[in-house]
Design a protein around this motif. Structure first.
Motif, short mmCIF file in Angstrom:
data_model
loop_
_atom_site.label_atom_id
_atom_site.label_comp_id
_atom_site.label_asym_id
_atom_site.label_seq_id
_atom_site.Cartn_x
_atom_site.Cartn_y
_atom_site.Cartn_z
N ASN A 7 1.65 0.12 -9.14
CA ASN A 7 2.99 0.28 -8.62
C ASN A 7 3.30 0.44 -7.13
N GLN A 8 2.05 0.65 -6.54
CA GLN A 8 2.18 0.65 -4.93
C GLN A 8 1.71 -0.31 -4.37
N PRO A 9 2.29 -1.32 -3.69
CA PRO A 9 1.96 -2.66 -3.02
C PRO A 9 0.68 -2.32 -2.06
N GLY A 10 -0.37 -3.22 -2.15
CA GLY A 10 -1.38 -2.91 -1.42
C GLY A 10 -2.34 -1.68 -1.35
N VAL A 11 -2.46 -0.81 -2.65
CA VAL A 11 -3.05 0.28 -2.44
C VAL A 11 -3.59 0.13 -4.13
N ILE A 12 -5.04 0.40 -4.21
CA ILE A 12 -5.64 0.75 -5.23
C ILE A 12 -6.00 2.46 -5.32
N ARG A 13 -5.72 3.03 -6.40
CA ARG A 13 -6.18 4.26 -6.71
C ARG A 13 -6.83 4.45 -7.98
N CYS A 14 -7.66 5.25 -7.94
CA CYS A 14 -8.26 5.78 -9.39
C CYS A 14 -9.15 6.84 -9.18
N ASP A 15 -9.60 7.37 -10.43
CA ASP A 15 -10.37 8.51 -10.05
C ASP A 15 -11.48 8.78 -11.19
N ASN A 86 -8.87 -2.92 5.63
CA ASN A 86 -8.47 -1.94 4.85
C ASN A 86 -9.11 -0.63 4.97
N THR A 87 -8.73 0.34 4.33
CA THR A 87 -9.33 1.62 4.42
C THR A 87 -9.87 2.15 3.12
N ILE A 88 -10.96 2.65 2.80
CA ILE A 88 -11.37 3.33 1.65
C ILE A 88 -11.63 4.80 1.87
N LEU A 103 -10.71 7.99 -5.38
CA LEU A 103 -10.86 6.77 -4.77
C LEU A 103 -9.34 5.99 -4.27
N GLU A 104 -9.10 5.89 -3.04
CA GLU A 104 -7.92 5.11 -2.49
C GLU A 104 -8.55 3.99 -1.75
N GLN A 105 -8.07 2.68 -2.07
CA GLN A 105 -8.44 1.34 -0.98
C GLN A 105 -6.92 1.10 -0.71
N ASP A 109 -3.34 -6.41 2.36
CA ASP A 109 -2.19 -7.51 2.89
C ASP A 109 -1.84 -8.38 1.80
N LEU A 110 -0.93 -8.01 1.01
CA LEU A 110 -0.36 -8.87 -0.04
C LEU A 110 0.02 -10.11 0.18
N ASP A 111 0.22 -10.33 1.67
CA ASP A 111 0.92 -11.62 2.08
C ASP A 111 -0.21 -12.61 2.35
N SER A 112 -1.43 -12.32 1.99
CA SER A 112 -2.56 -13.04 2.39
C SER A 112 -3.10 -13.35 1.05
N PRO A 113 -3.37 -14.85 0.75
CA PRO A 113 -4.56 -14.86 -0.53
C PRO A 113 -5.53 -14.01 -0.51
N LEU A 114 -6.33 -13.80 0.46
CA LEU A 114 -7.69 -12.84 0.40
C LEU A 114 -7.25 -11.74 -0.21
#
Length: 143
Positions: A7-15, A86-88, A103-105, A109-114
């Motif tokens: 639910n947070q654009p452009g961020v991955i969080r897990c633990d 991006n930042t890890i 972990l947070e990545q 950039d969700l505007d780019s295909p990559l």
């Protein structure tokens, strides 16, 4: 283990809970030989300003730079400078006799295909990578 938050654009969080003290988890994050066993080869070191690359296999060599270090508590570095940019962030929290590794990545950039591809792939990939870290720490050769 908490699954990545979609639910947070452009961020991955897990633990992941790891049945090892923070010192052992920190070593796995910062010792190049151990790091290569659970994620990627590269000359990672816990020194602010240190530049290194991570070999991401088919995704190539990814340039990184250490941005913040709090020994046995936090390691933050830029990741994939010039492409993903991006930042890890790795955050270690003692929990019982083990460690909860967060972990947070961020900054994808969700505007780019990559960027969209990275978010999709790593959202699925990080949980398995963190489980693999636990397996590596459980092996007798990690000590």
């Amino acid at each position: 283990m908490t699954q990545p938050e979609p639910n947070q654009p452009g961020v991955i969080r897990c633990d992941q809970f790891l049945a090892h003290p923070p010192a052992a988890v920190w070593r796995a994050l910062t010792d190049p030989e151990l790091h290569a066993r659970w994620w990627a080869t590269g000359d990672v070191r816990p020194e602010v300003g240190h530049r290194f690359t991570l070999d991401m296999g088919r995704w190539g060599q990814q340039p990184c730079q250490v941005l913040e270090v709090l020994p046995e508590r936090l390691l933050r570095y830029s990741f994939a400078e010039g492409t993903l940019d991006n930042t890890i962030t790795w955050r270690l929290v003692p929990e019982g006799t083990g460690t909860r590794l967060f972990l947070e990545q961020a900054g994808i950039d969700l505007d780019s295909p990559l960027g969209r591809s990275a978010l999709e792939g790593m959202s699925r990939g990080w949980p398995g990578i963190l489980r693999h870290l636990g397996t590596v720490l459980d092996s007798p050769t990690a000590a």
